[in-house]
Design a protein around this motif. Sequence first.
Motif, short mmCIF file in Angstrom:
data_model
loop_
_atom_site.label_atom_id
_atom_site.label_comp_id
_atom_site.label_asym_id
_atom_site.label_seq_id
_atom_site.Cartn_x
_atom_site.Cartn_y
_atom_site.Cartn_z
N PRO A 28 10.28 -59.51 -27.30
CA PRO A 28 10.48 -60.72 -26.48
C PRO A 28 11.97 -61.02 -26.30
CG PRO A 28 8.79 -61.09 -28.15
CD PRO A 28 9.43 -59.77 -28.47
N GLY A 29 12.29 -61.55 -25.11
CA GLY A 29 13.66 -61.97 -24.84
C GLY A 29 14.62 -60.84 -24.53
N SER A 30 14.14 -59.63 -24.31
CA SER A 30 15.01 -58.47 -24.09
C SER A 30 15.53 -58.44 -22.65
CB SER A 30 14.23 -57.18 -24.35
OG SER A 30 13.73 -57.13 -25.66
N SER A 78 6.75 -58.73 -13.58
CA SER A 78 6.26 -60.12 -13.59
C SER A 78 5.47 -60.40 -14.86
CB SER A 78 5.41 -60.41 -12.36
OG SER A 78 4.25 -59.63 -12.33
N HIS A 79 4.76 -59.38 -15.34
CA HIS A 79 4.01 -59.53 -16.60
C HIS A 79 4.98 -59.74 -17.77
CE1 HIS A 79 0.84 -58.85 -19.55
NE2 HIS A 79 1.65 -58.01 -20.16
N VAL A 87 11.36 -61.94 -20.80
CA VAL A 87 12.47 -60.99 -20.68
C VAL A 87 13.40 -61.40 -19.55
CG1 VAL A 87 10.99 -59.11 -21.49
CG2 VAL A 87 11.34 -59.43 -19.03
N ASP A 88 14.65 -60.89 -19.63
CA ASP A 88 15.59 -60.96 -18.51
C ASP A 88 15.38 -59.66 -17.74
OD1 ASP A 88 17.65 -61.07 -16.74
OD2 ASP A 88 19.25 -61.25 -18.23
N ASP A 103 18.40 -53.52 -22.88
CA ASP A 103 17.74 -53.15 -24.13
C ASP A 103 16.72 -52.05 -23.88
OD1 ASP A 103 19.01 -55.14 -25.83
OD2 ASP A 103 17.87 -56.61 -24.67
N TYR A 104 16.04 -52.15 -22.74
CA TYR A 104 15.03 -51.15 -22.37
C TYR A 104 15.19 -50.77 -20.90
CZ TYR A 104 12.62 -52.98 -26.51
OH TYR A 104 12.30 -53.40 -27.78
#
Length: 211
Positions: A25-27, A41-42, A49-50, A89-90
Amino acid sequence: MENSTLSRPQDIRVDLKLIADMIAPGSRVLDVGCAEGTLLSHLVSTKDVDGRGIELSQAGVNACVSKGLSVVQGNADSDLVDYPSGGFDYAILSQTLQATHRPKDVMEQLLRVGKKAIVSFPNFAYWRCRTYLAFKGQMPMTSSLDYAWYETPNIHFCTLRDFTNLCADLNIQVEKSTIVGNDGEILSYSYDSRRANFFGAQCVFLLNSAG
């Protein structure tokens, strides 16, 4: 107020759900080839996430923007070089690797742009593909390879073993993998087993740069 256009967890494909489960979360997330923004969107609605996206088709970009997503038109083969190293992050490549012109270069860029990369793709060594080609003499069509040969955007089919060999050649480390059957069931085989390469219809990998 919650955006009513964002995807609910039950709305997305099994491979997209598996990808979402790999993301903290929050990545900061870059979805390369994000199509109409279903995964993005999911992730925004469930993981906060950003999220940013790159999509080749203008129709896909328009669909994403209509959902309030930050997506630009771009090509995975040529435009990832413009993104800063470690900017996300990803970096995600979902069912897109086989449609790129230079999969090896795209993989290298993906691991440069993202601290981790998540890649999903259909496994061309899946047993139904093998038997389809062997007995029908035609290019296989399955639930994860559902285009006729003259319509498919896929130009670089690969098998699970081909993909893991490429990862080894690029010194990419497999952090986590999930092998998925034809009906979306999760198979318990190790990604480097013969059974995974034979029974897996599609695969999802969480990767990092071993260097």
